[in-house]
Write a protein that holds these residues in place. Structure first.
Motif, short mmCIF file in Angstrom:
data_model
loop_
_atom_site.label_atom_id
_atom_site.label_comp_id
_atom_site.label_asym_id
_atom_site.label_seq_id
_atom_site.Cartn_x
_atom_site.Cartn_y
_atom_site.Cartn_z
N ALA A 18 -1.67 -7.86 18.01
CA ALA A 18 -2.73 -7.57 18.97
C ALA A 18 -4.01 -7.04 18.33
O ALA A 18 -5.06 -6.98 18.98
CB ALA A 18 -2.23 -6.56 20.00
N ALA A 19 -3.94 -6.64 17.06
CA ALA A 19 -5.09 -6.01 16.41
C ALA A 19 -6.20 -7.02 16.13
O ALA A 19 -5.97 -8.23 16.05
CB ALA A 19 -4.64 -5.36 15.10
N SER A 20 -7.40 -6.50 16.00
CA SER A 20 -8.53 -7.34 15.58
C SER A 20 -8.83 -7.14 14.10
O SER A 20 -9.42 -8.00 13.46
CB SER A 20 -9.77 -7.00 16.40
N ARG A 21 -8.42 -5.98 13.55
CA ARG A 21 -8.65 -5.71 12.13
C ARG A 21 -7.59 -4.76 11.60
O ARG A 21 -7.20 -3.81 12.28
CB ARG A 21 -10.03 -5.11 11.90
N LEU A 22 -7.11 -5.04 10.39
CA LEU A 22 -6.20 -4.15 9.68
C LEU A 22 -6.86 -3.71 8.39
O LEU A 22 -7.51 -4.51 7.71
CB LEU A 22 -4.88 -4.86 9.35
N ARG A 23 -6.68 -2.45 8.06
CA ARG A 23 -7.09 -1.93 6.76
C ARG A 23 -5.86 -1.26 6.16
O ARG A 23 -5.24 -0.41 6.81
CB ARG A 23 -8.24 -0.93 6.90
N SER A 24 -5.49 -1.67 4.96
CA SER A 24 -4.25 -1.15 4.38
C SER A 24 -4.46 -0.68 2.95
O SER A 24 -5.34 -1.17 2.23
CB SER A 24 -3.15 -2.23 4.41
N TYR A 25 -3.63 0.28 2.56
CA TYR A 25 -3.57 0.75 1.18
C TYR A 25 -2.14 0.62 0.72
O TYR A 25 -1.22 1.15 1.35
CB TYR A 25 -4.04 2.20 1.08
N SER A 26 -1.93 -0.10 -0.37
CA SER A 26 -0.59 -0.35 -0.90
C SER A 26 -0.46 0.26 -2.29
O SER A 26 -1.34 0.09 -3.14
CB SER A 26 -0.31 -1.86 -0.98
N VAL A 27 0.65 0.96 -2.49
CA VAL A 27 0.86 1.72 -3.71
C VAL A 27 1.85 1.04 -4.66
O VAL A 27 1.70 1.09 -5.87
CB VAL A 27 1.37 3.14 -3.38
N GLN A 28 2.89 0.40 -4.09
CA GLN A 28 4.00 -0.10 -4.91
C GLN A 28 4.01 -1.63 -5.04
O GLN A 28 4.21 -2.15 -6.14
CB GLN A 28 5.33 0.36 -4.30
N PHE A 29 3.85 -2.33 -3.92
CA PHE A 29 4.04 -3.78 -3.91
C PHE A 29 2.94 -4.47 -3.12
O PHE A 29 2.22 -3.84 -2.34
CB PHE A 29 5.41 -4.13 -3.31
N GLU A 70 -3.80 -0.28 -8.62
CA GLU A 70 -3.69 -1.15 -9.81
C GLU A 70 -2.24 -1.33 -10.24
O GLU A 70 -1.87 -2.38 -10.78
CB GLU A 70 -4.51 -0.57 -10.95
N ALA A 71 -1.40 -0.34 -9.97
CA ALA A 71 0.02 -0.44 -10.34
C ALA A 71 0.69 -1.63 -9.67
O ALA A 71 1.62 -2.23 -10.23
CB ALA A 71 0.75 0.85 -9.97
N PHE A 78 -6.60 2.69 -12.16
CA PHE A 78 -5.99 3.92 -12.64
C PHE A 78 -7.05 4.98 -12.92
O PHE A 78 -6.84 6.18 -12.72
CB PHE A 78 -5.18 3.66 -13.91
N SER A 79 -8.22 4.54 -13.37
CA SER A 79 -9.29 5.47 -13.74
C SER A 79 -9.87 6.22 -12.55
O SER A 79 -10.61 7.19 -12.73
CB SER A 79 -10.42 4.72 -14.46
N ALA A 80 -9.52 5.79 -11.33
CA ALA A 80 -10.02 6.49 -10.13
C ALA A 80 -9.43 7.89 -10.03
O ALA A 80 -9.98 8.76 -9.33
CB ALA A 80 -9.70 5.69 -8.87
N PRO A 127 -7.35 11.14 -1.84
CA PRO A 127 -6.73 11.73 -0.65
C PRO A 127 -5.45 11.04 -0.19
O PRO A 127 -4.72 11.61 0.64
CB PRO A 127 -7.81 11.60 0.44
N ALA A 128 -5.16 9.83 -0.69
CA ALA A 128 -3.98 9.09 -0.23
C ALA A 128 -2.85 9.13 -1.25
O ALA A 128 -2.05 8.20 -1.33
CB ALA A 128 -4.35 7.64 0.09
N GLN A 129 -2.75 10.21 -2.00
CA GLN A 129 -1.73 10.31 -3.04
C GLN A 129 -0.31 10.34 -2.47
O GLN A 129 0.65 10.04 -3.18
CB GLN A 129 -1.96 11.57 -3.88
N SER A 130 -0.19 10.66 -1.17
CA SER A 130 1.15 10.73 -0.56
C SER A 130 1.76 9.35 -0.32
O SER A 130 2.96 9.25 -0.10
CB SER A 130 1.10 11.51 0.75
N GLY A 131 0.94 8.29 -0.36
CA GLY A 131 1.51 6.96 -0.18
C GLY A 131 0.62 6.02 0.62
O GLY A 131 -0.47 6.38 1.06
N GLY A 132 1.14 4.80 0.81
CA GLY A 132 0.37 3.77 1.49
C GLY A 132 0.37 3.95 3.00
O GLY A 132 1.18 4.68 3.57
#
Length: 281
Positions: free
Chosen positions: A107-118, A173-174, A206-208, A212-217
């Motif tokens: 149903a969404a019109s836009r998704l913004r995601s941050y992925s840490v592992q895969f 980057e991981a 990695f150089s970043a 604030p999102a160190q807890s995960g995606g």
């Protein structure tokens, strides 16, 4: 959250809310008219629950809707809202929280995601998805694995439909360096990222350093109905959390803005991905 077309439920709820507010009727009054609670009306207007035909008819009568064309339009929306989503065919495999999320995603019109592992599921090749799913499942045979892969592919087709949502994905980057499957599978996955349409990709280097999102995606979902607020979705091994309170969503929005500023531009990110793909055997 009940099954059915999330898009249809949201459209129906939006119209019912507008009609109620135009008549100056409270949610409590509307709930009384259909033998329901005020919170039930709130969930109905937000598209969080399905609706009975009789309830919609009673609400339209309460709101003074008499135009036949308008009644037909809204009742058609109600019928659409009660159609099962494609994921209902996999109810024996999907936990309820994931079925809920798939409805929101559709149903969404836009998704913004941050992925840490895969690589996110929406961007995975079939081979990458199969390798990742196989590693996560110690039980179940080949047939069950095939169906889980099928869910991923069905999800992608539902999302990348004409006029469908857009995706802005930030990959740590991981993610690009972590091999899933054999080297060829990972190389093909990297190449696949460069072919996607309707997707904005950024790589957080990695150089970043700290952020604030160190807890995960996490994923932020925005909907076409202006009155529906954003939702922040966080998945864990045991389930998921949907944050809908403004202050909770704002924390994730601010984190996402930080990540997008700290990440490489989409152009440089594409070059980095291409270089890594070429370097793979």
């Amino acid at each position: 959250m009940s099954s059915g077309s999330m898009t249809g439920r949201m459209q129906l709820g939006s119209q019912l809310r507008r009609l109620r507010e135009d008549r100056g009727i409270s949610r409590a009054e509307a709930g009384y008219a259909i033998r329901a609670s005020e919170s039930k009306i709130s969930r109905l207007e937000l598209g969080r629950v399905g609706s009975k035909t009789r309830d919609v008819q009673d609400l339209l009568a309460l709101y003074g809707v008499t135009d036949d064309a308008q009644i037909t339009e809204i009742m058609n929306l109600a019928a659409e809202a009660n159609k099962p989503g494609w994921w209902q065919a996999y109810n024996d495999l999907l936990p309820s929280w994931l079925a809920t999320y798939l409805g929101l995603e559709e149903a969404a019109s836009r998704l913004r995601s941050y992925s840490v592992q895969f690589i996110p599921e929406l961007l995975q090749t079939e081979e990458y998805a199969r390798a990742l799913l196989a590693s996560a499942r110690s039980r179940g045979g080949h047939e069950e694995l095939d169906r889980h892969v099928e869910i991923t592919l069905r999800r992608q087709r539902a999302f990348f439909r004409p006029g469908g949502p857009r995706l802005w994905a930030v990959l740590d980057e991981a993610v690009l360096h972590r091999t899933v499957g054999d080297p060829g599978t990972h190389r093909d996955q990297l190449r696949h990222l460069l072919t996607l349409k309707g997707v904005t990709l950024q790589v957080l280097p990695f150089s970043a350093g700290e952020h604030p999102a160190q807890s995960g995606g996490f994923t932020l979902l925005r909907f076409p109905q202006a009155e529906l607020g954003d939702i922040a979705y966080v998945q864990s091994l045991a389930g998921s959390t949907h944050h809908e309170k403004i202050e909770e969503v704002d924390v994730h929005l601010q984190a996402m803005e930080h990540l997008c500023v700290a990440a490489h531009t989409p152009e440089y990110s594409a070059k980095l991905i291409a270089d890594l793909a070429r370097a793979r055997p």
